[in-house]
Design an enzyme around this catalytic site. Sequence first.
Site, PDB file in Angstrom:
ATOM      1  N   ASP A   1       0.830  -1.209   0.000  1.00 37.09           N
ATOM      2  CA  ASP A   1       0.000   0.000   0.000  1.00 37.09           C
ATOM      3  C   ASP A   1       0.867   1.262   0.000  1.00 37.09           C
ATOM      4  O   ASP A   1       1.765   1.401   0.838  1.00 37.09           O
ATOM      5  CB  ASP A   1      -0.902   0.029   1.244  1.00 37.09           C
ATOM      6  CG  ASP A   1      -1.926  -1.097   1.251  1.00 37.09           C
ATOM      7  OD1 ASP A   1      -2.078  -1.786   0.224  1.00 37.09           O
ATOM      8  OD2 ASP A   1      -2.584  -1.267   2.296  1.00 37.09           O
TER       9      ASP A   1
ATOM     10  N   GLY B   1      -3.252  -5.423   1.023  1.00 38.27           N
ATOM     11  CA  GLY B   1      -3.957  -6.426   0.216  1.00 38.27           C
ATOM     12  C   GLY B   1      -5.012  -7.062   1.099  1.00 38.27           C
ATOM     13  O   GLY B   1      -4.705  -7.479   2.213  1.00 38.27           O
ATOM     14  N   LYS B   2      -6.246  -7.119   0.601  1.00 34.84           N
ATOM     15  CA  LYS B   2      -7.326  -7.613   1.478  1.00 34.84           C
ATOM     16  C   LYS B   2      -7.056  -9.044   1.947  1.00 34.84           C
ATOM     17  O   LYS B   2      -7.269  -9.381   3.115  1.00 34.84           O
ATOM     18  CB  LYS B   2      -8.664  -7.516   0.755  1.00 34.84           C
ATOM     19  CG  LYS B   2      -9.050  -6.067   0.479  1.00 34.84           C
ATOM     20  CD  LYS B   2     -10.432  -5.943  -0.090  1.00 34.84           C
ATOM     21  CE  LYS B   2     -10.652  -4.581  -0.733  1.00 34.84           C
ATOM     22  NZ  LYS B   2     -10.440  -3.432   0.159  1.00 34.84           N
ATOM     23  N   GLY B   3      -6.569  -9.885   1.038  1.00 30.71           N
ATOM     24  CA  GLY B   3      -6.283 -11.263   1.430  1.00 30.71           C
ATOM     25  C   GLY B   3      -5.189 -11.313   2.482  1.00 30.71           C
ATOM     26  O   GLY B   3      -5.340 -11.933   3.543  1.00 30.71           O
TER      27      GLY B   3
ATOM     28  N   ASN C   1      -4.101  -8.947   4.437  1.00 30.14           N
ATOM     29  CA  ASN C   1      -4.504  -8.320   5.707  1.00 30.14           C
ATOM     30  C   ASN C   1      -5.295  -9.311   6.566  1.00 30.14           C
ATOM     31  O   ASN C   1      -5.126  -9.385   7.788  1.00 30.14           O
ATOM     32  CB  ASN C   1      -5.381  -7.085   5.465  1.00 30.14           C
ATOM     33  CG  ASN C   1      -4.622  -5.957   4.779  1.00 30.14           C
ATOM     34  OD1 ASN C   1      -3.397  -5.972   4.716  1.00 30.14           O
ATOM     35  ND2 ASN C   1      -5.353  -4.979   4.240  1.00 30.14           N
TER      36      ASN C   1
ATOM     37  N   ASP D   1      -8.195   6.028  10.681  1.00 29.55           N
ATOM     38  CA  ASP D   1      -7.939   5.430   9.365  1.00 29.55           C
ATOM     39  C   ASP D   1      -8.762   4.145   9.256  1.00 29.55           C
ATOM     40  O   ASP D   1      -8.550   3.207  10.035  1.00 29.55           O
ATOM     41  CB  ASP D   1      -6.423   5.118   9.260  1.00 29.55           C
ATOM     42  CG  ASP D   1      -6.017   4.531   7.913  1.00 29.55           C
ATOM     43  OD1 ASP D   1      -6.908   4.201   7.106  1.00 29.55           O
ATOM     44  OD2 ASP D   1      -4.802   4.390   7.679  1.00 29.55           O
TER      45      ASP D   1
ATOM     46  N   GLY E   1     -12.526  -3.552   7.483  1.00 29.86           N
ATOM     47  CA  GLY E   1     -13.339  -4.657   6.952  1.00 29.86           C
ATOM     48  C   GLY E   1     -12.563  -5.968   6.980  1.00 29.86           C
ATOM     49  O   GLY E   1     -13.119  -7.023   7.299  1.00 29.86           O
ATOM     50  N   ASP E   2     -11.276  -5.902   6.678  1.00 31.84           N
ATOM     51  CA  ASP E   2     -10.458  -7.121   6.669  1.00 31.84           C
ATOM     52  C   ASP E   2     -10.353  -7.720   8.069  1.00 31.84           C
ATOM     53  O   ASP E   2     -10.435  -8.937   8.245  1.00 31.84           O
ATOM     54  CB  ASP E   2      -9.044  -6.812   6.146  1.00 31.84           C
ATOM     55  CG  ASP E   2      -9.087  -6.281   4.728  1.00 31.84           C
ATOM     56  OD1 ASP E   2     -10.015  -6.649   3.982  1.00 31.84           O
ATOM     57  OD2 ASP E   2      -8.201  -5.475   4.367  1.00 31.84           O
TER      58      ASP E   2
ATOM     59  N   GLY F   1      -2.904   2.768   9.127  1.00 29.36           N
ATOM     60  CA  GLY F   1      -2.322   1.698   8.322  1.00 29.36           C
ATOM     61  C   GLY F   1      -3.227   0.498   8.141  1.00 29.36           C
ATOM     62  O   GLY F   1      -4.359   0.451   8.650  1.00 29.36           O
TER      63      GLY F   1
HETATM   64  O1  RIB Z   1      -8.913  -3.414   2.701  1.00 22.93           O
HETATM   65  C1  RIB Z   1      -7.755  -2.631   2.668  1.00 22.93           C
HETATM   66  C2  RIB Z   1      -6.855  -3.092   1.566  1.00 22.93           C
HETATM   67  O2  RIB Z   1      -7.486  -2.874   0.314  1.00 22.93           O
HETATM   68  C3  RIB Z   1      -5.549  -2.361   1.459  1.00 22.93           C
HETATM   69  O3  RIB Z   1      -4.546  -2.918   2.261  1.00 22.93           O
HETATM   70  C4  RIB Z   1      -5.245  -2.375  -0.024  1.00 22.93           C
HETATM   71  O4  RIB Z   1      -4.137  -3.122  -0.369  1.00 22.93           O
HETATM   72  C5  RIB Z   1      -6.509  -2.892  -0.695  1.00 22.93           C
HETATM   73  O5  RIB Z   1      -6.372  -4.180  -1.076  1.00 22.93           O
END
Ligand code: RIB
Length: 323
Positions: free
Chosen positions: A15, A41-43, A45, A248, A253-254, A289
């Site tokens: 990111d 990256g959602k996966g 994270n 932030d 969601g992740d 972050g």
């Molecule tokens: O959900 C947050 C994520 O969405 C970020 O980390 C970004 O990489 C996008 O995938």
Amino acid sequence: MGGRRIGVIGSLNVDYVSYVRKSPERGETVLADDFSIVPGGKGANQAFALGRIGCDVSMFGLVGDDDNGKLGLANLESAGVDVSGVEVCSAPTGLALITVAEDGDNSIVVVQGANKKVGREYIDRKFSEICRCDIIVFQMEIPKETVLYAAKRLKDEGKVIILDPAPVPDGFPDELLGYADYIKPNETELVRLSGLPASGFSIEEACRLLIRRGAACILASAGPEGAFCMDRSGNLRHFPSYEVDVIDTTAAGDSFTASFAYGIANGFSFDDSVRLAVEVSTIVVQRKGAQSSIPERREILSLIERLGIPAGRKAGIAFGGNP
Ligand code: RIB
């Protein structure tokens, strides 16, 4: 470690985050107050959050042969995630351009890179490894065809499927709704998935529509309002949250999806799993972050205690689930 094993199939990004007072309007240039480059990256994270909590978790996806890929993998490993299933490919590692405004809200553009190459062949190659997991978590930063293909095959293997439909792709395949035991959209994604107009939008109506289209259980995260859930009984249930100072919202969601998966993997009741997810995402929005904002194991354990969740209770799945 403990509980059932979780596999996350999805994206790994790095990111590029700029912090601004206000997100730019169309055609406007704004100056950032701060900038950082962090693993995301959602996966990834979700896998990172699960690893941090102490879950037995494996990440499946692709990165490029570059520094960004190394950064993402090293961070996952530092959280105890098994990354042996992640392959290196010729495309660059995915990246996300994120703008976070003063009110904590973000906007994200994802450049898919290697994530776009996660195809059927990759799933076929990794299938026996993936099948060692009991619960599989998907998002939609890899091709929708791959998610559909993998979810169908894994459902046939009797796996529990959790789908975080973020971002909702054009031409979202409705068939996918039927393979997921739990679907976790946020409000924006619920609007897109349901196809209902955003003005005068009703979460209840949208959930009902998706259940009619084949979903077993919708678990809609709703920011400061907490979460709303509906299964095939058609009853909408509310799991409230509370107002906090939002710094932030990235990865809120992740971490919600990951905490819910952790609860289900550890035999918490559905309600306790959702309560935990709401609380964890409320912590995450108060920090900067993506992976850096995700709570440590000790924080989660004291949260579980504060919520009065009986640890390791084998309560079964009392709500939702796709038989
Ligand atoms: O959900 C947050 C994520 O969405 C970020 O980390 C970004 O990489 C996008 O995938």
